[in-house]
Design an enzyme around this catalytic site. Sequence first.
Site, short mmCIF file in Angstrom:
data_model
loop_
_atom_site.label_atom_id
_atom_site.label_comp_id
_atom_site.label_asym_id
_atom_site.label_seq_id
_atom_site.Cartn_x
_atom_site.Cartn_y
_atom_site.Cartn_z
CG ASP A 1 6.58 0.76 -6.47
OD1 ASP A 1 7.79 0.73 -6.71
OD2 ASP A 1 5.71 0.36 -7.28
CB THR B 1 5.90 2.22 -11.30
OG1 THR B 1 7.19 2.61 -11.76
CG2 THR B 1 5.01 1.89 -12.48
CG ASP C 1 1.52 -0.97 -8.85
OD1 ASP C 1 2.71 -1.30 -8.57
OD2 ASP C 1 1.23 -0.30 -9.85
#
Length: 793
Positions: free
Chosen positions: A297, A299, A541
């Site tokens: 991912d 970000t 996250d």
Amino acid sequence: MLAGDRGLTAAEVAERVEAGAVNEAKRRTSRPFSAILRANLFTPLNAVIGILAVIAVTFGGWKQGLFAGVIIANILIGTIQELRAKRTLDKLSLMNQANAKVLRDGEVQEVPPDRIVKDDLVFVEPGDRVVVDGPVVESRNLEIDESLLTGEADPVAKAPGDEVRSGSFAVAGTGLFRAEHIGADSYAAKLVEEASKFTLARSELREGINRFIKLINWLIVPIAILLIVSQAADAQNWREIIVSTVAGIVPMIPEGLVLLTSVAFAVGVVRLGARKCLVQELPAIEGLARTDVLCLDKTGTLTEGGMDVDEIRPINGTAADAAFEALAALAAADDSPNPTMQAVAAHLQEKEVADPRWRVIDVMPFSSARKWSGTRFTDHGTWLLGAPDVLLDSAPDGTGDPVAMDADVLAAQGLRVLALVTAESASTTGGVTGVKAQALVILRQRLRSTAAATLAYFKEQGVAVKIISGDSPAAVGAVAAQLGVEGAADTVDARRLPEDPEELADLLERATIFGRVKPHQKQAFVKALQSRGHTVAMTGDGVNDVLALKDADLGIAMGSGSAAARSVAQVVLLDDEFATLPHVVAEGRRVLGNIGRVSNLFLTKTVYAIALALFIAVGASIAWFAGNDPLPYPFLPIHQSLINAFTIGIPAFFLALAPTFDRARPGFVKRVLKFAIPAGICCAVPTFAVYLAALAHDGYDSALPQTTAAITLFSLALAALAIVAKPYTWWKGLLVGVCAGAFVLVLAVPPFARFYELELPGVWNTTAAAIAVGCGVAALLFWLVVRPKHLRD
């Protein structure tokens, strides 16, 4: 009964704590000392070895039971290493533990989840995990993801009076709910009562070893009976027969294999713990060693958590002050701002833009599925902030809104772009109409300094990387290009992905960069890749990553990420350092590679022990029918203790903890058997042959036949060790040399030789042993070199 909208008072909390109405949550990261000691002490292997040791000591003297020292070693080493791992896990899990927010005495306080008491008012915002059950008291567009409980991916809007259940997590809005069912009474606790105990993740390595032990258990009993019956013909020497029979059974048991596996896992946990990497399930370090596809991912993984506003660019004649004022109003209305809104608020604070105090009618929180947030004001209409290609008309043929096209150009430069718009109407369920662009908010993301080197490492190791993000494809591609990722220019818009799983899997095999990916699509990516036989690791996250983290073969969460993401991941990078992943790979490869090596040694011993027992049993039976002298087993338990110590026990301990860089491969059981079976036979046949020859030359009353057989078996087992120890380093050569020297020392020093009941061999015995060893080593090397490639892999 509620204590009012100010929550419980300190006195009411103390009263409930005294009454035991506290959310005492079970922790599954480790087990108590008593359970660790019990698990290492009371094992089937320890019981069998203990019984055999008692028999050997009773009929052969104390030194014949020295092989039982492995029990003490197993208990001490296993217990000490697991206690080290327990301390590391407990310490790191406290760092990883997300506090809950409760309303007490009119103030929101943070407390550990196990300090929540009955009737507490619990506050939740996006990313918070629900840890107890109860009814919603206040909801500000609160949306709860219950996919981990129900399997349904769509968030559920919660109104006052609706129930929220532990195990779910907030994805949008904020709310308060009353803690009604806590501790063991909570929904999640009832579902996972057994799973909440100390358990290990699925491990091919551990399962393979258990299969070996089950197979060996089935073989030991009939072979031991056959050996006992064949030796019983020599009734006059029954005490010696019992002792030698024990010597035949003991090496069949791979007594140290389970220990070294546990030690390797525990040491791996401690090593990774030193790098602030929490392994929530011990064998999870095996997962990334097997991974051949890593889904990242963008970000929070390739970029750091925060970002900075580069520019706020008014458009369509909007005044800069008006855009600033609207953004300030949106920031003030958002009581659970995401990192983007936090960056906007910080920028406005630097510009000294004050809150205009617009009166709010309704707040629409950000959702990763919608890609926008907004607020409806009394006198200023509806303002939204979100992805330009979602809020604006940006047709792919270039005829769409020119503002969206400008946003695409900026995104292609690696910038993150948001559109500030007004709308005639907007709702979280009915969509948006009458959009008019007012400004572009341009943010600059912070690339991790270690990201490029880490991606290069995975490329070198043959691990395919898939970068997936909710951002625009152009922005994701620009970040990937800055990090040197191949195929960064060929990005895929996830809104145009095929629905067919097979077509999706085909696309994932070809493409690397994906933008505008929704949460359920991340989950679909994982399943599609797994359908093609890939072992998939997923990093993330946020709450939008939870579904994919849960379904991946290995979920890796960032320590600063949402509590929901951390709760479902097997590995948590507590310091958010993406560069830790290569160390996780290395640790996993160390465990798998080295346990594979020592398994080769232990199973080779088991094979040659079984083969020797069969040869002796058959030979004894033939001798009995022919009326010849009975054929005794060639070794005593103390001989086995000596041979096993210097060809398996000591070297296996060092090999199990050594560094290794070989990529993990599937088929652990098959691969080990392909080495152990021929190696064991190559050890057993020459040993048996030279034993028969020595008996014929020196007679049954001499110790030389046993010495000759011991020299032969030790040398062949040492040759197997030398092969298993590849690739060679100076310390591995030294290890093999020291083990060989120790055995020679035992033979050469009379007190040692007498203790181990051996004799210094003469020329004939030495020559016979050398010829037997040469034949055995040649046969093993011939097998390793000449056999077909598909049998070597």
